[in-house]
Write an enzyme that holds these catalytic residues in place. Structure first.
Site, PDB file in Angstrom:
ATOM      1  NE  ARG A  45      -3.702  -0.587   2.214  1.00 47.67           N
ATOM      2  CZ  ARG A  45      -4.993  -0.587   1.933  1.00 47.67           C
ATOM      3  NH1 ARG A  45      -5.640   0.550   1.802  1.00 47.67           N
ATOM      4  NH2 ARG A  45      -5.643  -1.711   1.785  1.00 47.67           N
ATOM      5  CB  THR A  94      -1.372  -3.726   6.348  1.00 41.11           C
ATOM      6  OG1 THR A  94      -2.386  -4.126   5.428  1.00 41.11           O
ATOM      7  CG2 THR A  94      -1.687  -4.302   7.722  1.00 41.11           C
ATOM      8  CB  ALA A  95      -5.333   0.118   5.380  1.00 41.65           C
ATOM      9  CB  SER A  96      -6.546  -5.060   6.792  1.00 39.88           C
ATOM     10  OG  SER A  96      -7.066  -6.347   6.762  1.00 39.88           O
ATOM     11  CG  HIS A  97     -11.014  -5.161   5.404  1.00 41.81           C
ATOM     12  ND1 HIS A  97     -10.405  -5.374   6.626  1.00 41.81           N
ATOM     13  CD2 HIS A  97     -12.109  -4.421   5.648  1.00 41.81           C
ATOM     14  CE1 HIS A  97     -11.136  -4.791   7.566  1.00 41.81           C
ATOM     15  NE2 HIS A  97     -12.175  -4.209   6.999  1.00 41.81           N
TER      16      HIS A  97
END
Length: 174
Positions: A45, A94-97
């Site tokens: 990201r 991370t911001a994952s989903h």
């Protein structure tokens, strides 16, 4: 402003997800930690790689050794690193989903597990009470041995293969 959700904190890049907030979160965790190392990794990201350096500089500034996975890594690889090195904590940028406008920091605890609400509540309390960030610039920290480049990828893949009967798959003529 930092507000924790499931296992970590996520916010819109350049709004809540800023260098200042990333480093405040890192300092809050440093203040919780006792004599140990930490594993830090990041995903693909936008700004994740740079934010991992911001985190590492704070841990180094607090004399905590950082094992930095210095290329994009899936979250389970970072969790594996926490377990492999037997550290009390690890972090994944991370911001994952969440949508592409977001980034964040996931916190892992011993064994590579997601941080519990108890852990994130303690960090939130520290942050809400005010934090004085200590940091050491990346290059100086690396030269001093406080930041170590770490790559557990092959061991991680081997650990996955240990659960798979590769010969059975080869012989199944799939």
């Amino acid at each position: 402003m930092i507000k924790f959700g499931t296992g970590g904190w996520r916010s819109i890049i350049a709004d809540g997800f800023t260098k200042k907030n990333v480093q405040i979160l890192a300092q809050a965790l440093c203040d919780e930690m006792t004599d140990t190392d930490i594993v830090i990794g990041y995903d693909r990201r936008f700004l994740s790689d740079i934010a991992s350096y911001w985190l590492a500089e704070v841990f180094a500034g607090n004399n905590i050794k950082v094992h930095l996975i210095d290329k994009a890594a899936p979250t389970p690889l970072i969790m594996f690193g926490v377990r492999e090195l037997d550290t009390d904590y690890g972090l994944a940028v991370t911001a994952s989903h969440n949508p592409a406008l977001y980034n964040g920091v996931k916190v892992f605890t011993k064994g590579g597990r997601d941080a519990t609400e108890e852990v994130t509540n303690a960090l939130q309390k520290r942050i809400d009470n005010g934090i004085e960030v200590k940091s050491l610039d990346y290059e100086s920290a690396k030269k001093s041995g406080l930041i170590i480049i770490y790559n557990p990828q092959n061991r991680y893949l081997d650990s996955i293969l240990d659960f798979i009967n590769v010969d059975a798959i080869k012989n199944a003529n799939l």
